[in-house]
Design a protein around this motif. Structure first.
Motif, PDB file in Angstrom:
ATOM      1  N   ARG A  26       1.400  -1.422  -0.195  1.00 16.78           N
ATOM      2  CA  ARG A  26       0.088  -0.447  -0.182  1.00 16.78           C
ATOM      3  C   ARG A  26       1.014   1.106   0.013  1.00 16.78           C
ATOM      4  N   ALA A  27       1.710   1.045   0.081  1.00 18.09           N
ATOM      5  CA  ALA A  27       2.684   2.311   0.188  1.00 18.09           C
ATOM      6  C   ALA A  27       2.867   3.062  -1.015  1.00 18.09           C
ATOM      7  N   GLN A  28       3.059   4.613  -1.082  1.00 16.73           N
ATOM      8  CA  GLN A  28       2.965   4.959  -2.276  1.00 16.73           C
ATOM      9  C   GLN A  28       4.568   5.887  -2.578  1.00 16.73           C
ATOM     10  N   VAL A  29       5.208   6.015  -1.590  1.00 17.76           N
ATOM     11  CA  VAL A  29       6.888   6.359  -1.248  1.00 17.76           C
ATOM     12  C   VAL A  29       7.857   5.152  -1.071  1.00 17.76           C
ATOM     13  N   VAL A  30       8.534   4.661  -0.936  1.00 15.62           N
ATOM     14  CA  VAL A  30       9.165   3.107  -0.794  1.00 15.62           C
ATOM     15  C   VAL A  30      10.652   3.946  -0.967  1.00 15.62           C
ATOM     16  N   VAL A  31      11.507   4.183   0.688  1.00  7.14           N
ATOM     17  CA  VAL A  31      12.732   3.760   0.338  1.00  7.14           C
ATOM     18  C   VAL A  31      13.858   2.915   0.856  1.00  7.14           C
ATOM     19  N   LEU A  32      14.313   2.814  -0.713  1.00  4.69           N
ATOM     20  CA  LEU A  32      15.847   1.507   0.104  1.00  4.69           C
ATOM     21  C   LEU A  32      16.656   1.590   0.453  1.00  4.69           C
ATOM     22  N   LEU A  33      17.088   1.280   1.327  1.00  3.99           N
ATOM     23  CA  LEU A  33      18.290   1.585   2.119  1.00  3.99           C
ATOM     24  C   LEU A  33      19.639   0.598   1.398  1.00  3.99           C
ATOM     25  N   ILE A  34      20.129   0.323   0.734  1.00  7.38           N
ATOM     26  CA  ILE A  34      20.846  -0.127   0.127  1.00  7.38           C
ATOM     27  C   ILE A  34      22.556  -0.228   0.341  1.00  7.38           C
ATOM     28  N   SER A  35      22.681  -1.369   0.731  1.00  7.63           N
ATOM     29  CA  SER A  35      24.479  -1.594   0.910  1.00  7.63           C
ATOM     30  C   SER A  35      24.066  -3.586   0.497  1.00  7.63           C
ATOM     31  N   PRO A  36      25.602  -4.145   0.935  1.00  3.00           N
ATOM     32  CA  PRO A  36      25.894  -5.222   0.430  1.00  3.00           C
ATOM     33  C   PRO A  36      24.704  -5.806   0.648  1.00  3.00           C
TER      34      PRO A  36
ATOM     35  N   ASN B 105       1.734   3.411  -9.669  1.00  2.00           N
ATOM     36  CA  ASN B 105       1.417   2.816  -8.095  1.00  2.00           C
ATOM     37  C   ASN B 105       2.853   3.355  -7.499  1.00  2.00           C
ATOM     38  N   CYS B 106       3.758   3.840  -7.537  1.00  2.00           N
ATOM     39  CA  CYS B 106       4.254   4.064  -5.794  1.00  2.00           C
ATOM     40  C   CYS B 106       5.873   4.749  -7.035  1.00  2.00           C
ATOM     41  N   ARG B 107       6.494   4.971  -6.227  1.00  4.14           N
ATOM     42  CA  ARG B 107       7.396   5.818  -5.979  1.00  4.14           C
ATOM     43  C   ARG B 107       8.957   5.231  -5.078  1.00  4.14           C
ATOM     44  N   ILE B 108       9.558   4.970  -6.420  1.00  6.85           N
ATOM     45  CA  ILE B 108      11.293   4.123  -4.812  1.00  6.85           C
ATOM     46  C   ILE B 108      12.364   5.326  -5.300  1.00  6.85           C
TER      47      ILE B 108
ATOM     48  N   ILE C 187      12.194  -7.017  -4.288  1.00 10.82           N
ATOM     49  CA  ILE C 187      11.934  -6.185  -5.136  1.00 10.82           C
ATOM     50  C   ILE C 187      11.244  -6.352  -6.116  1.00 10.82           C
ATOM     51  N   PRO C 188      10.805  -7.370  -6.723  1.00 12.04           N
ATOM     52  CA  PRO C 188       9.901  -7.917  -7.915  1.00 12.04           C
ATOM     53  C   PRO C 188       9.073  -7.025  -7.758  1.00 12.04           C
ATOM     54  N   LYS C 189       7.774  -7.607  -6.711  1.00 12.51           N
ATOM     55  CA  LYS C 189       6.477  -6.568  -6.198  1.00 12.51           C
ATOM     56  C   LYS C 189       6.478  -5.194  -6.070  1.00 12.51           C
ATOM     57  N   LEU C 190       7.774  -4.900  -5.702  1.00  7.83           N
ATOM     58  CA  LEU C 190       8.035  -3.205  -5.595  1.00  7.83           C
ATOM     59  C   LEU C 190       8.258  -2.917  -7.330  1.00  7.83           C
ATOM     60  N   LEU C 191       8.695  -3.741  -7.981  1.00  8.56           N
ATOM     61  CA  LEU C 191       9.081  -2.655 -10.035  1.00  8.56           C
ATOM     62  C   LEU C 191       7.658  -2.765  -9.983  1.00  8.56           C
ATOM     63  N   THR C 192       6.794  -3.871 -10.163  1.00 10.27           N
ATOM     64  CA  THR C 192       5.899  -4.435 -10.848  1.00 10.27           C
ATOM     65  C   THR C 192       5.052  -2.846 -10.815  1.00 10.27           C
ATOM     66  N   LYS C 193       4.927  -2.758  -9.335  1.00 11.91           N
ATOM     67  CA  LYS C 193       4.340  -1.539  -8.412  1.00 11.91           C
ATOM     68  C   LYS C 193       4.599   0.216  -8.769  1.00 11.91           C
TER      69      LYS C 193
END
Length: 102
Positions: free
Chosen positions: A1-11, A35-38, A24-30
């Motif tokens: 349901r999130a409209q904005v997602v913040v990914l904390l990217i590390s190894p 429906n969502c900003r990353i 990741i696949p769910k977020l990228l599809t959304k």
């Protein structure tokens, strides 16, 4: 349901099977459905620019999305004062993105 997602990217983030195979696949599809900003916050040096994800017959890299900082200069490469300033700017950007989705 999130409209904005913040990914904390590390190894560790990139090496997590749960993240890479489920989230990741769910977020990228959304995101493709508009429906969502990353937003990406790069925490540590990683190979993020060399990794792509298959979504709806398209290869997508996380570096395609708005970076709150550069993957070439992640948080752990900054001095404390630079990190503090960057994190304050990140908070402002997250609020702005959230408001623009309303």
């Amino acid at each position: 349901r999130a409209q904005v997602v913040v990914l904390l990217i590390s190894p560790d983030f990139l090496n997590s099977p749960f993240i890479t195979e489920k989230e990741i696949p769910k977020l990228l599809t959304k995101t493709n459905e508009k429906n969502c900003r990353i937003l990406c916050l790069f925490i540590q040096h990683s190979v993020v620019d060399e990794i792509s994800y298959d979504v709806e017959e398209e290869k997508i890299k996380l570096t395609k999305f708005q970076g709150l900082n550069s993957y070439k200069k992640p948080l752990d490469a900054l001095k404390k004062s630079e990190r503090d300033k960057l994190l304050a700017n990140c908070a402002k950007e997250i609020v702005q993105q959230t408001r623009s989705m309303d």
